[in-house]
Design an enzyme around this catalytic site. Structure first.
Site, PDB file in Angstrom:
ATOM      1  N   SER A 104       0.837  -1.178   0.000  1.00 49.65           N
ATOM      2  CA  SER A 104       0.000   0.000   0.000  1.00 49.65           C
ATOM      3  C   SER A 104       0.891   1.254   0.000  1.00 49.65           C
ATOM      4  O   SER A 104       1.783   1.359  -0.839  1.00 49.65           O
ATOM      5  CB  SER A 104      -0.965  -0.049   1.196  1.00 49.65           C
ATOM      6  OG  SER A 104      -2.040   0.836   1.019  1.00 49.65           O
ATOM      7  N   ASP A 220      -8.802  -5.898  -5.837  1.00 51.02           N
ATOM      8  CA  ASP A 220      -8.447  -4.720  -5.034  1.00 51.02           C
ATOM      9  C   ASP A 220      -9.096  -3.473  -5.629  1.00 51.02           C
ATOM     10  O   ASP A 220      -8.759  -3.057  -6.739  1.00 51.02           O
ATOM     11  CB  ASP A 220      -6.926  -4.568  -5.007  1.00 51.02           C
ATOM     12  CG  ASP A 220      -6.432  -3.524  -4.020  1.00 51.02           C
ATOM     13  OD1 ASP A 220      -7.246  -2.696  -3.550  1.00 51.02           O
ATOM     14  OD2 ASP A 220      -5.221  -3.538  -3.708  1.00 51.02           O
ATOM     15  N   HIS A 248      -7.338  -5.752  -0.892  1.00 52.31           N
ATOM     16  CA  HIS A 248      -6.146  -4.950  -0.613  1.00 52.31           C
ATOM     17  C   HIS A 248      -5.194  -5.639   0.361  1.00 52.31           C
ATOM     18  O   HIS A 248      -3.984  -5.610   0.167  1.00 52.31           O
ATOM     19  CB  HIS A 248      -6.571  -3.577  -0.069  1.00 52.31           C
ATOM     20  CG  HIS A 248      -5.487  -2.545  -0.137  1.00 52.31           C
ATOM     21  ND1 HIS A 248      -4.965  -2.096  -1.336  1.00 52.31           N
ATOM     22  CD2 HIS A 248      -4.822  -1.871   0.846  1.00 52.31           C
ATOM     23  CE1 HIS A 248      -4.047  -1.184  -1.092  1.00 52.31           C
ATOM     24  NE2 HIS A 248      -3.929  -1.036   0.209  1.00 52.31           N
TER      25      HIS A 248
END
Length: 267
Positions: A104, A220, A248
């Site tokens: 991320s 995602d 995610h």
């Protein structure tokens, strides 16, 4: 030592005077592996999986400035600045070269570590991330609206569903370590949001020399998987793998498959 031990935080002092907490786990003789968390999260982001790397690695995490036990200055929030903080931690540990795995926003930070400090990175893993800037593929408007609701409980529920599938949520009750550091002051939370939103490593990515593995869940919606081919095309020695059915937090929900891919790549 195993990955479950609770050695106390140590601290590195950055060149702008910020105290950054870091944590070392696993066998001290193992190859150093830096694990970088997502936006507005501290090192607990990795609690569910870090021990999976301790067969061969010594894992190193840190609390970004503004999170955990680190200082929370009023300014200094950007992905290049976070990357320099990572190098400061390596300096404090006397580590010349490490593997770096960022997910991320941590993947955005990892891009800068590898691009700005190529001699410090042996191998690079980028998970659920993007190059940033105008050429990246952004999340759709419905996701942005859902995350901008005034009700914090509704936002947390939305974020949970973006991270994990319904089946995984049903089988794994809260708490989750990936939904943000609850102790962050508001100015630091805003700083992290701005840092992630302003990330743009597009022009720097061709200077990454470390062999790179790119991982992403094909479901995602927080960071669309369309960013994978963009990263792979910009980084000279990159390979990519999409995890079917993963959202995610692929590294946690699809722990076995993702961990095996990373371990194999790191050797």
């Amino acid at each position: 030592m195993t990955g479950t031990d609770e050695r106390p935080d140590a601290f590195a002092r950055t060149d702008d005077g910020v105290s950054v907490a870091y944590q070392c786990r696993g066998d001290e003789a193992g190859r150093p592996l830096v694990l970088l968390a997502g936006q507005a999260n501290n090192h607990h982001w990795w609690d569910g999986v870090r021990e999976d790397f301790h067969g061969t690695a010594r894992t190193i995490t840190l609390d970004y400035r503004g999170t955990g036990a680190s200082d929370a200055p009023r300014d200094g929030y950007s992905t290049p600045r976070f990357a320099d903080d990572v190098v400061g931690v390596l300096d404090a540990l006397g580590i010349e070269r490490a593997d770096v795995y960022g997910t991320s926003m941590g993947g955005r930070v990892a891009q800068w570590v590898a691009a700005r400090h190529p001699e410090r990175v042996r191998r690079l893993v980028l998970g659920c991330t993007s190059p940033g800037g105008p050429l990246a593929v952004e999340r759709d408007a419905s996701v942005r609206r859902a995350l901008a609701q005034p009700d914090p409980d509704a936002v947390r529920q939305t974020l949970t569903e973006l991270m994990y599938s319904p089946g995984w949520i049903a089988e794994h009750p809260v708490p989750y370590g990936t939904l943000g550091d609850p102790g962050m002051p508001p100015h630091a939370r805003r700083g992290h949001l701005v840092a992630s939103n302003r990330h743009d490593a597009w022009n720097a990515l061709p200077s990454v020399v470390a062999p790179t593995l790119i991982l992403h869940g094909d479901q995602d919606r927080l960071t669309p998987p369309e960013n994978v081919p963009l990263l792979a095309a910009r980084i000279p020695d990159a390979r990519a793998h999409l995890l079917p059915g993963a959202r995610h937090a692929y590294f946690e929900e699809h722990r076995e498959a993702a961990g095996a891919l990373v371990r194999e790549f790191l050797g």
